[in-house]
Design a protein around this motif. Structure first.
Motif, PDB file in Angstrom:
ATOM      1  N   TRP A  81       3.061  -4.857  -2.768  1.00  0.00           N
ATOM      2  CA  TRP A  81       4.063  -3.874  -2.331  1.00  0.00           C
ATOM      3  C   TRP A  81       3.554  -3.080  -1.130  1.00  0.00           C
ATOM      4  O   TRP A  81       4.259  -2.934  -0.120  1.00  0.00           O
ATOM      5  N   PHE A  82       2.332  -2.571  -1.227  1.00  0.00           N
ATOM      6  CA  PHE A  82       1.807  -1.721  -0.163  1.00  0.00           C
ATOM      7  C   PHE A  82       1.662  -2.489   1.143  1.00  0.00           C
ATOM      8  O   PHE A  82       1.993  -1.970   2.226  1.00  0.00           O
ATOM      9  N   LEU A  83       1.239  -3.734   1.058  1.00  0.00           N
ATOM     10  CA  LEU A  83       0.941  -4.499   2.269  1.00  0.00           C
ATOM     11  C   LEU A  83       2.184  -5.070   2.958  1.00  0.00           C
ATOM     12  O   LEU A  83       2.086  -5.520   4.101  1.00  0.00           O
ATOM     13  N   VAL A  84       3.327  -5.061   2.288  1.00  0.00           N
ATOM     14  CA  VAL A  84       4.551  -5.520   2.957  1.00  0.00           C
ATOM     15  C   VAL A  84       5.343  -4.354   3.557  1.00  0.00           C
ATOM     16  O   VAL A  84       6.392  -4.574   4.185  1.00  0.00           O
ATOM     17  N   GLN A  85       4.844  -3.123   3.396  1.00  0.00           N
ATOM     18  CA  GLN A  85       5.512  -1.980   4.004  1.00  0.00           C
ATOM     19  C   GLN A  85       5.355  -2.029   5.524  1.00  0.00           C
ATOM     20  O   GLN A  85       4.339  -2.493   6.041  1.00  0.00           O
ATOM     21  N   GLN A  86       6.366  -1.563   6.210  1.00  0.00           N
ATOM     22  CA  GLN A  86       6.326  -1.590   7.672  1.00  0.00           C
ATOM     23  C   GLN A  86       5.286  -0.619   8.210  1.00  0.00           C
ATOM     24  O   GLN A  86       5.092   0.473   7.669  1.00  0.00           O
ATOM     25  N   ARG A  87       4.590  -1.049   9.245  1.00  0.00           N
ATOM     26  CA  ARG A  87       3.628  -0.181   9.926  1.00  0.00           C
ATOM     27  C   ARG A  87       4.343   0.635  10.995  1.00  0.00           C
ATOM     28  O   ARG A  87       5.294   0.144  11.607  1.00  0.00           O
ATOM     29  N   PHE A  95       3.699   8.773   5.219  1.00  0.00           N
ATOM     30  CA  PHE A  95       2.774   9.572   4.402  1.00  0.00           C
ATOM     31  C   PHE A  95       2.985   9.334   2.913  1.00  0.00           C
ATOM     32  O   PHE A  95       2.026   9.179   2.148  1.00  0.00           O
ATOM     33  N   TRP A  96       4.233   9.279   2.472  1.00  0.00           N
ATOM     34  CA  TRP A  96       4.507   9.132   1.044  1.00  0.00           C
ATOM     35  C   TRP A  96       4.044   7.774   0.519  1.00  0.00           C
ATOM     36  O   TRP A  96       3.640   7.655  -0.646  1.00  0.00           O
ATOM     37  N   GLN A  97       4.093   6.754   1.377  1.00  0.00           N
ATOM     38  CA  GLN A  97       3.629   5.431   0.962  1.00  0.00           C
ATOM     39  C   GLN A  97       2.121   5.432   0.723  1.00  0.00           C
ATOM     40  O   GLN A  97       1.636   4.878  -0.267  1.00  0.00           O
ATOM     41  N   ILE A  98       1.383   6.059   1.644  1.00  0.00           N
ATOM     42  CA  ILE A  98      -0.067   6.157   1.495  1.00  0.00           C
ATOM     43  C   ILE A  98      -0.406   6.994   0.267  1.00  0.00           C
ATOM     44  O   ILE A  98      -1.300   6.641  -0.523  1.00  0.00           O
ATOM     45  N   ALA A  99       0.317   8.106   0.092  1.00  0.00           N
ATOM     46  CA  ALA A  99       0.060   8.994  -1.047  1.00  0.00           C
ATOM     47  C   ALA A  99       0.316   8.280  -2.372  1.00  0.00           C
ATOM     48  O   ALA A  99      -0.465   8.412  -3.325  1.00  0.00           O
ATOM     49  N   LEU A 100       1.405   7.513  -2.433  1.00  0.00           N
ATOM     50  CA  LEU A 100       1.729   6.789  -3.664  1.00  0.00           C
ATOM     51  C   LEU A 100       0.691   5.709  -3.947  1.00  0.00           C
ATOM     52  O   LEU A 100       0.284   5.499  -5.102  1.00  0.00           O
ATOM     53  N   PHE A 101       0.240   5.043  -2.907  1.00  0.00           N
ATOM     54  CA  PHE A 101      -0.782   4.012  -3.081  1.00  0.00           C
ATOM     55  C   PHE A 101      -2.083   4.623  -3.591  1.00  0.00           C
ATOM     56  O   PHE A 101      -2.721   4.094  -4.515  1.00  0.00           O
ATOM     57  N   ILE A 102      -2.507   5.742  -3.023  1.00  0.00           N
ATOM     58  CA  ILE A 102      -3.737   6.419  -3.471  1.00  0.00           C
ATOM     59  C   ILE A 102      -3.573   6.909  -4.908  1.00  0.00           C
ATOM     60  O   ILE A 102      -4.505   6.814  -5.725  1.00  0.00           O
ATOM     61  N   PHE A 103      -2.384   7.433  -5.228  1.00  0.00           N
ATOM     62  CA  PHE A 103      -2.073   7.862  -6.593  1.00  0.00           C
ATOM     63  C   PHE A 103      -2.264   6.707  -7.568  1.00  0.00           C
ATOM     64  O   PHE A 103      -2.887   6.859  -8.635  1.00  0.00           O
TER      65      PHE A 103
END
Length: 389
Positions: free
Chosen positions: A314-320, A324-332
């Protein structure tokens, strides 16, 4: 810095790290005498040879009971025939290499595949500590998707049936059915492989015994569902488990959660035109991997190797660039799901909050809901698969 990045993206280096993890943890746990799951697996074969009940308790041989299908007796046989000090090592190595191979087949760019390896490495360690077969279940689901992407229906069908006859989880590979080309060929392949896996153990052990084993298996799974739905078991790290443990109500039924989960899981299938988009298909793979775990009350901490592969995808198919919320959710997810069972996480928080309330499932649930939202609401365009080298 460039040297470090180059090393981290060296596929042989990553493979070496994974192999060392498998061998080191296998060696460590064996000499510690902590390899109960392997003993269960080994005795599935040994008990089948003696025509014993595969699902009875054998406290003199191991703790807990077996919940794998009769076909598993053949799958584990090559390891069971070895001395334990070798069988444990080869078991760890085989599961690890299978997942490594499966991830390598993902239709992602080379560096993204490498990122998946690093992201799931800690969760892989958690599974290796307890000699989990769930490492191979994750591989089966990922590889099923990859084979369907490449039009290899025969082998995709084989994996689905293999996973189903071993632990039932493999059946979720049918989630990719709508992406299959030559669907009747795929259906026929599924039936053929189902027949093979059903009959093969009968050749080695006898039809009457194996048929009885299937009845015993069904009974054991039904009983296990009842035992897992408690406020204190090591299982039920799931959406239902969180609800039961946070509310303190052990009698909460699985049915409303499963019905709601299945409805949400199915909604993206309505976007038929999006099927041609690779990112849509990869999101469905991630959704399937996570759904399989968070809506099963048999899920325990090492089961999350399956779900965390989904989180990584999921994280790696997100658009570059990442929001911020994507990074935060991944770290969570990395902190609460992957790191929480380990000494990298504060023990007080782990013992008093994470374990008692099944909170390891929470980040995966949030990620899964985001995936469903993205699949329903995002714009998708047709893209061609990019197979990793």
């Amino acid at each position: 810095m460039n040297y470090i990045l180059k090393t981290l993206n060296n596929r042989k280096f990553i493979l070496g790290v994974w192999v060392l993890l498998a061998l080191f943890l296998g060696f460590k746990q064996y000499h510690k005498g902590s390899y109960n799951n392997y003993l269960i697996f080994k005795h599935v074969y040994l008990h089948a040879v003696e025509h014993l009940n595969l699902y009875a308790a054998y406290p003199q041989e191991y703790g807990d009971t077996n919940h794998y299908g009769p076909f598993f007796s053949l799958l584990v046989a090559p390891f069971a025939l070895l001395p334990d000090y070798l069988g444990t090592l080869f078991w760890q190595l085989a599961n690890t290499l299978f997942l490594f191979f499966a991830i390598r087949q993902l239709p992602l760019a080379f560096k993204k595949v490498n990122a998946v390896y690093w992201i799931v490495a800690h969760e892989l360690m958690t599974a290796l500590f307890s000699f989990q077969f769930n490492i191979s279940i994750a591989a089966i689901i990922v590889l099923t998707f990859a084979f369907i992407e490449r039009g290899k229906n025969f082998w995709a069908a084989m994996l689905i049936m293999l996973g189903t006859f071993v632990k039932l989880y493999g059946i979720v590979g049918l989630a990719f059915f709508f992406f299959v080309k030559r669907k009747w060929n795929f259906i026929l392949s599924c039936f053929c492989w189902a027949l093979v896996f059903f009959v093969l153990p009968m050749i080695f052990f006898s039809p009457a015994y194996i048929l009885q084993c299937y009845q015993d298996w069904y009974q054991s799974l039904a009983e296990k569902q009842q035992l897992n739905a408690s406020l204190t078991s090591m299982q039920d790290i799931s959406v239902m488990g969180m609800a039961r443990r946070i509310s303190g109500n052990v009698y909460l039924s699985n049915l409303p959660f499963l019905a709601g989960g299945l409805l949400l899981f199915a909604l993206p299938y309505l976007r038929i035109k999006a099927y041609s988009d690779l990112n849509f298909r990869l999101l469905l793979l991630a959704s399937t991997l996570i759904f399989t775990v968070i809506f099963s009350n048999s899920s325990e901490s090492p089961t999350y190797i399956i779900a965390f592969v989904g989180v990584a995808i999921w994280f790696l198919v997100q658009q570059r660039p990442y929001q911020f919320w994507q990074i935060a959710l991944f770290i969570f997810a990395l902190l609460l799901t992957s790191f929480s069972p380990s000494d990298l996480f504060p023990k007080f928080v782990r013992e008093n909050y994470i374990k008692p309330y099944s909170l390891k499932a929470l980040p995966c649930l949030v990620v899964w809901l985001v995936i469903i939202y993205q699949m329903i609401c995002s714009k998708f365009i047709q893209t061609k698969p990019v197979h990793a080298a």
